[in-house]
Design an enzyme around this catalytic site. Structure first.
Site, mmCIF file in Angstrom:
data_model
loop_
_atom_site.group_PDB
_atom_site.id
_atom_site.type_symbol
_atom_site.label_atom_id
_atom_site.label_comp_id
_atom_site.label_asym_id
_atom_site.label_seq_id
_atom_site.Cartn_x
_atom_site.Cartn_y
_atom_site.Cartn_z
ATOM 1 N N SER A 169 -19.318 -14.484 22.223
ATOM 2 C CA SER A 169 -19.489 -14.794 23.690
ATOM 3 C C SER A 169 -21.172 -14.650 23.832
ATOM 4 C CB SER A 169 -18.817 -13.722 24.577
ATOM 5 O OG SER A 169 -19.365 -13.704 25.801
ATOM 6 N N TYR A 186 -17.214 -5.141 26.292
ATOM 7 C CA TYR A 186 -16.782 -6.375 25.804
ATOM 8 C C TYR A 186 -17.603 -7.154 24.790
ATOM 9 C CZ TYR A 186 -15.949 -11.654 26.222
ATOM 10 O OH TYR A 186 -15.621 -12.892 25.830
#
Length: 347
Positions: free
Chosen positions: A139, A164
């Site tokens: 990501s 995350y």
């Protein structure tokens, strides 16, 4: 879409796609099936967002020849071991994960179970079953506190600002370990704000569209001044397909005295997949307003914890190695999404 399909280097293969009922996973599965691959799609169909949308994506896939669905959580170690042993995949695209920056503040354990434990099971399955190439989702969030623009895979990314992001950084490190120890070719893809038809309803553009059509106000964080490298789904899938067919190789010029964070002497690579042309959140909202033909009622707020001010993908490595070019203008991509949204929701 004006997609350049030049780099089709993968012969027909048996591919495991985890997160197949998800946004990127479902689009990728359609593309692989169209290329003649056999796709085994895995998903646990969790309720992080509307399950009916996942089921609708899945229905379109199960109607196609060459696709089989397996309902399973990647954190299920015995189940994953059995699946890998029985199916003997050629390649794996691992997209299943607990997504969302802000949700990681509320439910951190979900991220450890899915993104750490689950990824370990994927790596072990690949290691013990001679997988030719593992491609997995990282990501743009891993860039965290880094303010050097555009974000490059050759930058240090040791300062995540959400759990995350930390789990995605951990995935990259775990993959490198397996590439180093076992010669497993792995490629991590740092996705930059993917949008388009069949997208995730927890994403801002989806929520904006929903609220505007309902005549409700929208929350515009950081007063609309955040910049994002919005990347249309077709461009993302094109990048994934090209990477899947370009098995990761060792960098013969890698030097441990001046280590390059984006490559290795092991068969391990990292690439950004983005539009390489960030726009302000306010301008993206304006594109949604134009596509809908409705002006939004805006509630301007400060930036949220865990968010970053800007993202901007340096895709030079992907362009060089895969002849990759994102081609979808934001206005065109937003219109495609709005058209789908109206048709799907009959509004």
């Amino acid at each position: 879409m004006r997609i350049n399909h030049k780099a089709q280097t993968v012969s027909s293969a048996k591919v495991l796609v985890t997160g197949a009922a998800g946004f990127i996973g479902s689009h990728l599965s359609h593309r692989l099936l169209a290329a003649g691959d056999e796709v085994i799609g895995l998903d646990n169909l969790n309720d992080y967002y509307d399950i009916s949308l996942k089921e609708a994506r899945l229905k379109r896939l199960t109607e196609k020849c060459g696709f089989r669905f397996v309902k399973m959580d990647v954190s299920d170690r015995p189940g994953m071991e059995k699946l890998f042993l029985e199916e003997q995949f050629d390649r794996v695209v691992h997209l299943a994960a607990q997504a969302g920056v802000r949700y990681s503040l509320q439910n951190p354990h979900a991220y450890i179970d899915s993104n750490i434990v689950g990824f370990t099971n994927i790596l072990e399955g690949c290691r013990h079953n001679a997988i030719k190439h593992l491609v997995y989702a990282s990501s743009s969030s891993v860039y965290g506190a880094n303010e050097s623009m555009p974000f490059s895979v050759h930058d240090n990314v040791d300062h995540p600002v959400s759990l995350y992001a930390a789990t995605k950084k951990a995935n990259e490190l775990m993959a490198h370990t397996y590439s180093h120890l076992y010669g497993l070719p792995t490629t991590g893809l740092r996705f930059f704000t993917v949008y388009g038809p069949w997208g995730r309803p927890d994403m801002a553009y989806f929520l904006f569209t929903q609220a505007i059509l309902a005549g409700e106000s929208i929350d515009v964080f950081n007063h609309g001044n955040m910049q994002r490298d919005f990347t249309y789904i077709d461009d993302v899938v094109e990048g994934v397909v090209r990477v899947l067919g370009h098995t990761a190789e060792a960098n013969s010029e890698w030097d441990g005295k001046i280590p390059d964070p984006g490559s290795s002497k092991a068969p391990w690579r990292i690439y950004n997949i983005g539009n390489a042309s960030p726009i302000k959140l306010g301008d993206f909202i304006a594109a949604i307003e134009k596509a809908l033909g409705i002006d939004a009622k805006k509630n301007f707020l400060d930036i949220q914890p865990g968010d970053v001010q800007a993202t901007h993908a340096d895709v030079a490595d992907l362009m060089r190695d895969m002849d990759y070019r994102p081609v979808t203008p934001v206005n065109e991509g937003v219109q495609q999404f709005v058209d789908w949204y109206r048709a799907y929701h009959q509004c």
